[in-house]
Design a protein around this motif. Structure first.
Motif: not given
Length: 86
Positions: A40-44
């Motif tokens: 899970i990152g900061a963006s899609s």
């Protein structure tokens, strides 16, 4: 309270499996939660799940939207949270 008393009335829960497909060999299969990884990152663009195809051995990485993240985390898939260095 004994262990038997604490768990009395509980029923056995079936393990969670996820349907997946390989873009390389086009194989379709079911994977246990332990065979998947979720990042899970900061963006899609930086949020994805990955697994190794059991048919051809290819490393597969697919984008994970909000619903996929919800299903995978709820099903016990191991999750890695990516942090921004900015």
């Amino acid at each position: 309270m004994t262990v038997a008393t604490a768990f009395a009335g509980m029923r056995r829960v079936a393990p969670v499996v996820f349907k997946a497909g390989c873009p390389d060999c086009r194989g379709r299969f079911e994977l246990a939660a332990s065979a998947l990884r979720l990042a899970i990152g900061a963006s899609s663009r930086t949020t994805f799940y990955s697994f190794t195809c059991p048919d051809c051995g290819a490393a597969v990485r697919k984008p994970a939207g909000e619903r996929i993240v919800e299903l995978l985390t709820g099903g016990g898939v191991r999750t890695l949270r990516l942090h921004s260095t900015v």
